[in-house]
Design a protein around this motif. Sequence first.
Motif, PDB file in Angstrom:
ATOM      1  N   ILE A   6       1.611  -7.437 -14.767  1.00 24.69           N
ATOM      2  CA  ILE A   6       1.069  -6.089 -14.620  1.00 24.69           C
ATOM      3  C   ILE A   6      -0.287  -6.132 -13.906  1.00 24.69           C
ATOM      4  O   ILE A   6      -0.555  -5.319 -13.008  1.00 24.69           O
ATOM      5  N   LEU A   7      -1.136  -7.087 -14.282  1.00 27.09           N
ATOM      6  CA  LEU A   7      -2.425  -7.225 -13.608  1.00 27.09           C
ATOM      7  C   LEU A   7      -2.251  -7.547 -12.127  1.00 27.09           C
ATOM      8  O   LEU A   7      -2.929  -6.983 -11.264  1.00 27.09           O
ATOM      9  N   TRP A   8      -1.341  -8.460 -11.830  1.00 30.76           N
ATOM     10  CA  TRP A   8      -1.091  -8.853 -10.447  1.00 30.76           C
ATOM     11  C   TRP A   8      -0.597  -7.667  -9.621  1.00 30.76           C
ATOM     12  O   TRP A   8      -1.067  -7.434  -8.506  1.00 30.76           O
ATOM     13  N   LEU A   9       0.341  -6.909 -10.175  1.00 31.20           N
ATOM     14  CA  LEU A   9       0.850  -5.751  -9.451  1.00 31.20           C
ATOM     15  C   LEU A   9      -0.234  -4.705  -9.249  1.00 31.20           C
ATOM     16  O   LEU A   9      -0.314  -4.087  -8.190  1.00 31.20           O
ATOM     17  N   THR A  10      -1.071  -4.501 -10.246  1.00 30.27           N
ATOM     18  CA  THR A  10      -2.145  -3.515 -10.134  1.00 30.27           C
ATOM     19  C   THR A  10      -3.157  -3.923  -9.076  1.00 30.27           C
ATOM     20  O   THR A  10      -3.549  -3.115  -8.226  1.00 30.27           O
TER      21      THR A  10
ATOM     22  N   ALA B 175       5.687   0.273  -2.754  1.00 26.71           N
ATOM     23  CA  ALA B 175       7.010   0.880  -2.913  1.00 26.71           C
ATOM     24  C   ALA B 175       7.423   0.959  -4.374  1.00 26.71           C
ATOM     25  O   ALA B 175       8.247   1.792  -4.746  1.00 26.71           O
ATOM     26  N   ILE B 176       6.844   0.119  -5.219  1.00 25.15           N
ATOM     27  CA  ILE B 176       7.216   0.071  -6.629  1.00 25.15           C
ATOM     28  C   ILE B 176       6.320   0.972  -7.475  1.00 25.15           C
ATOM     29  O   ILE B 176       6.791   1.674  -8.350  1.00 25.15           O
ATOM     30  N   MET B 177       5.027   0.984  -7.204  1.00 21.50           N
ATOM     31  CA  MET B 177       4.072   1.670  -8.062  1.00 21.50           C
ATOM     32  C   MET B 177       4.307   3.182  -8.201  1.00 21.50           C
ATOM     33  O   MET B 177       4.138   3.708  -9.277  1.00 21.50           O
ATOM     34  N   PRO B 178       4.709   3.921  -7.150  1.00 24.66           N
ATOM     35  CA  PRO B 178       4.967   5.355  -7.371  1.00 24.66           C
ATOM     36  C   PRO B 178       6.060   5.618  -8.394  1.00 24.66           C
ATOM     37  O   PRO B 178       6.014   6.596  -9.129  1.00 24.66           O
ATOM     38  N   MET B 179       7.055   4.740  -8.473  1.00 26.38           N
ATOM     39  CA  MET B 179       8.110   4.909  -9.466  1.00 26.38           C
ATOM     40  C   MET B 179       7.565   4.719 -10.870  1.00 26.38           C
ATOM     41  O   MET B 179       7.988   5.378 -11.795  1.00 26.38           O
ATOM     42  N   ILE B 180       6.609   3.809 -11.033  1.00 30.48           N
ATOM     43  CA  ILE B 180       6.028   3.563 -12.350  1.00 30.48           C
ATOM     44  C   ILE B 180       5.119   4.715 -12.752  1.00 30.48           C
ATOM     45  O   ILE B 180       5.060   5.103 -13.902  1.00 30.48           O
TER      46      ILE B 180
ATOM     47  N   ALA C  92      -2.739  -6.049  -6.577  1.00 27.83           N
ATOM     48  CA  ALA C  92      -2.097  -6.030  -5.264  1.00 27.83           C
ATOM     49  C   ALA C  92      -1.967  -4.603  -4.749  1.00 27.83           C
ATOM     50  O   ALA C  92      -2.143  -4.339  -3.555  1.00 27.83           O
ATOM     51  N   ASP C  93      -1.684  -3.657  -5.636  1.00 30.35           N
ATOM     52  CA  ASP C  93      -1.578  -2.263  -5.224  1.00 30.35           C
ATOM     53  C   ASP C  93      -2.932  -1.722  -4.790  1.00 30.35           C
ATOM     54  O   ASP C  93      -3.031  -1.009  -3.789  1.00 30.35           O
ATOM     55  N   LEU C  94      -3.980  -2.068  -5.512  1.00 34.78           N
ATOM     56  CA  LEU C  94      -5.320  -1.594  -5.148  1.00 34.78           C
ATOM     57  C   LEU C  94      -5.769  -2.162  -3.809  1.00 34.78           C
ATOM     58  O   LEU C  94      -6.398  -1.474  -3.014  1.00 34.78           O
ATOM     59  N   TRP C  95      -5.462  -3.431  -3.562  1.00 34.24           N
ATOM     60  CA  TRP C  95      -5.840  -4.061  -2.309  1.00 34.24           C
ATOM     61  C   TRP C  95      -4.885  -3.698  -1.180  1.00 34.24           C
ATOM     62  O   TRP C  95      -5.221  -3.841  -0.015  1.00 34.24           O
ATOM     63  N   GLY C  96      -3.683  -3.251  -1.512  1.00 30.57           N
ATOM     64  CA  GLY C  96      -2.716  -2.808  -0.511  1.00 30.57           C
ATOM     65  C   GLY C  96      -2.186  -3.901   0.391  1.00 30.57           C
ATOM     66  O   GLY C  96      -1.838  -3.635   1.535  1.00 30.57           O
ATOM     67  N   ASP C  97      -2.090  -5.131  -0.093  1.00 27.73           N
ATOM     68  CA  ASP C  97      -1.655  -6.218   0.782  1.00 27.73           C
ATOM     69  C   ASP C  97      -0.254  -6.750   0.452  1.00 27.73           C
ATOM     70  O   ASP C  97       0.113  -7.830   0.890  1.00 27.73           O
ATOM     71  N   THR C  98       0.540  -6.008  -0.315  1.00 29.86           N
ATOM     72  CA  THR C  98       1.910  -6.435  -0.594  1.00 29.86           C
ATOM     73  C   THR C  98       2.832  -5.227  -0.551  1.00 29.86           C
ATOM     74  O   THR C  98       2.409  -4.108  -0.280  1.00 29.86           O
ATOM     75  N   ASP C  99       4.102  -5.430  -0.871  1.00 31.17           N
ATOM     76  CA  ASP C  99       5.074  -4.342  -0.918  1.00 31.17           C
ATOM     77  C   ASP C  99       5.073  -3.627  -2.261  1.00 31.17           C
ATOM     78  O   ASP C  99       6.009  -2.923  -2.592  1.00 31.17           O
ATOM     79  N   VAL C 100       4.038  -3.827  -3.043  1.00 39.39           N
ATOM     80  CA  VAL C 100       3.957  -3.204  -4.355  1.00 39.39           C
ATOM     81  C   VAL C 100       3.871  -1.687  -4.229  1.00 39.39           C
ATOM     82  O   VAL C 100       4.260  -0.963  -5.124  1.00 39.39           O
TER      83      VAL C 100
END
Length: 51
Positions: free
Chosen positions: A28-32, A44-49, A34-42
């Motif tokens: 969860i920390l890694w996804l968060t 696409a996943i985070m809006p669903m969460i 990565a989403d804040l930094w915007g450097d992965t395909d996360v």
Amino acid sequence: MNDRRNNKQRRTQLWVSIGAVVLIILLILWLTIADLWGDTDVQAIMPMIAF
């Protein structure tokens, strides 16, 4: 002897559970981050969460 075996199994289950919780928290920390930094395909996943 059987009591020792049950105690060992309980201890093993406890550590497996703790390890699983730690891994979930790290994911969860890694996804968060990565989403804040915007450097992965996360992205696409985070809006669903969020919804």
